[in-house]
Design an enzyme around this catalytic site. Structure first.
Site, PDB file in Angstrom:
ATOM      1  NE  ARG A  58      -3.581   2.618   0.593  1.00  0.00           N
ATOM      2  CZ  ARG A  58      -3.346   3.775  -0.036  1.00  0.00           C
ATOM      3  NH1 ARG A  58      -2.361   3.878  -0.909  1.00  0.00           N
ATOM      4  NH2 ARG A  58      -4.113   4.824   0.205  1.00  0.00           N
ATOM      5  CG  HIS A  61      -1.093   6.465   1.784  1.00  0.00           C
ATOM      6  ND1 HIS A  61      -0.565   5.227   2.090  1.00  0.00           N
ATOM      7  CD2 HIS A  61      -2.171   6.612   2.600  1.00  0.00           C
ATOM      8  CE1 HIS A  61      -1.293   4.649   3.038  1.00  0.00           C
ATOM      9  NE2 HIS A  61      -2.273   5.467   3.376  1.00  0.00           N
ATOM     10  CG  HIS A  63      -4.998   9.177   5.185  1.00  0.00           C
ATOM     11  ND1 HIS A  63      -4.938   8.962   6.534  1.00  0.00           N
ATOM     12  CD2 HIS A  63      -4.512   8.050   4.606  1.00  0.00           C
ATOM     13  CE1 HIS A  63      -4.463   7.753   6.767  1.00  0.00           C
ATOM     14  NE2 HIS A  63      -4.181   7.165   5.621  1.00  0.00           N
ATOM     15  CD  GLU A  67      -3.659   3.685   7.865  1.00  0.00           C
ATOM     16  OE1 GLU A  67      -3.786   4.476   6.910  1.00  0.00           O
ATOM     17  OE2 GLU A  67      -2.908   2.697   7.831  1.00  0.00           O
ATOM     18  CG  HIS A 106       0.826   5.845   6.829  1.00  0.00           C
ATOM     19  ND1 HIS A 106       0.242   7.076   7.021  1.00  0.00           N
ATOM     20  CD2 HIS A 106      -0.144   5.058   6.306  1.00  0.00           C
ATOM     21  CE1 HIS A 106      -1.030   7.026   6.654  1.00  0.00           C
ATOM     22  NE2 HIS A 106      -1.286   5.817   6.200  1.00  0.00           N
ATOM     23  CD  GLU A 129      -7.237   3.385   2.108  1.00  0.00           C
ATOM     24  OE1 GLU A 129      -6.893   4.270   2.911  1.00  0.00           O
ATOM     25  OE2 GLU A 129      -6.439   2.671   1.503  1.00  0.00           O
TER      26      GLU A 129
END
Ligand code: MN
Ligand code: MN
Length: 346
Positions: A58, A61, A63, A67, A106, A129
């Site tokens: 993954r 990235h 946000h 999380e 992360h 997501e």
């Protein structure tokens, strides 16, 4: 087919299954989400269920929202760097948690032998997501001249960057943790971003156990408090309610039944199995009963720094017993025998 006769009135839907969510299938893994779009009542938390194959990443990235994660199965390597240049690399296994504060970048990568599957929770029901800042997407949308100046290199360096977000993709399995760690002059992150939930002492009874992770033991996790609950067949997560936040549930194993009372004579009952999401608005009393033959295991998550619940039994046991009896026309001995300590599973 036939709900309990105590059910009444119109409650919002308090259940949605990940099995009914769209799956984003990629080489390297897959992802599906249950947000406010799928479960409109769930305004406080959105969830993602993700699988990464061995080596599947993954991508790097970040946000706006924090999380929180629970590792369902397998192994992963997680990385992060905070705003002060402290770095973090750790391997996590089934039962472990992680937490990345809002805006902190992360990554997650599946490890040998078979990658991993995990649940992500974000303290905002609207979070998707699809709404993340990805390093590839950003490189694709910064002028190459600016990228070259920023990294003090020639523009040709960027001739082969990906045209957009990669999201999940396949790379070779990384070396052992020690060999994969980058030194930082600033040192490691001051608050651990990983948490070994199964190493915490549970609250146990013959009926099952509860393990809690919130800011009292998982200090960094300021926006999500969690309880992992296991209820043995025939037992019940007692009638209780939460004073500080709505509850977002994820069912990991077994079969459960929950009734939620919504005041004004209204109540509704839902059945759950692995992969289902349940939701209980703040202060509404509820129980979760194991109606199967296997242990029932689920997560209770809250958009809050601490896990808090009020026990119906404890409340009655610690209130003048004549007063309680006068309300319910129950024999005085029954009220006298109620436990005064909290017993989450009975
Ligand atoms: Mn993330
Ligand atoms: Mn609850």
């Amino acid at each position: 087919m036939r709900p309990p006769s105590t059910d009444h009135g119109g409650l919002p839907n308090l259940k949605f299954s990940f099995a009914d969510a769209h799956v984003k299938m990629k080489e390297g893994g897959w992802s599906r989400e249950v947000t406010q779009t799928e479960l409109p009542v769930a305004t406080t938390i959105a969830g993602v269920n993700m699988r990464l194959n061995a080596g599947g990443v993954r991508e790097l990235h970040w946000h706006k929202q924090a999380e929180w994660s629970f590792m369902i199965a397998g192994n992963a390597r997680i990385t992060s760097v905070d705003n002060d240049g402290h770095n973090f690399v750790a391997d996590v296994a089934a039962g472990d948690l992680w937490y990345f504060p809002s805006g902190i970048p992360h990554s997650i990568q599946g490890l040998a032998p078979d990658g991993c599957e995990f649940l992500l929770a974000f303290p905002d029901g609207k979070f998707s997501e699809d709404d993340t800042f990805a390093i590839t997407d950003m490189f694709a949308h910064m002028p190459k001249e600016a990228l070259a100046k920023n990294m003090s290199v020639d523009q040709k360096v960027f001739d082969h960057i990906p045209p957009g977000e990669r999201f999940i993709f396949k790379v070779p399995i990384p070396p052992a943790l020690q060999a994969d760690t980058v030194g930082s002059a600033q040192g490691k992150v001051p608050l651990d971003m990983a948490f070994r939930l199964m190493q915490q002492d549970p609250t146990s009874s013959p009926g099952g156990w509860v393990r809690i992770a919130d800011t009292r033991n998982f200090t960094i996790s300021s926006d999500i408090a969690a309880a992992l609950v296991e209820v043995n067949p025939g037992h019940i997560r007692e009638i209780h309610w939460h004073t500080n936040a709505d509850e977002w549930q994820y069912y990991l194993a077994g079969q459960g039944r929950m009734t939620v009372f919504a005041a004004q004579g209204n109540a509704r009952t839902f059945d759950f199995q692995a992969g289902d999401v349940g939701y209980v608005p703040k202060a509404m009393p509820h129980f979760v009963e194991n109606i199967g033959k296997e242990p029932l295991r689920f997560l209770e998550l809250f958009n809050a720094p601490r896990f808090v619940d009020v026990s119906l039994n404890q409340w009655m046991a610690l209130t003048p017993h004549e007063l309680v009896q006068a309300h319910l026309n129950i024999d005085r001995q029954v009220i006298d025998a109620l436990p005064k300590d909290k017993r989450p599973i009975v």
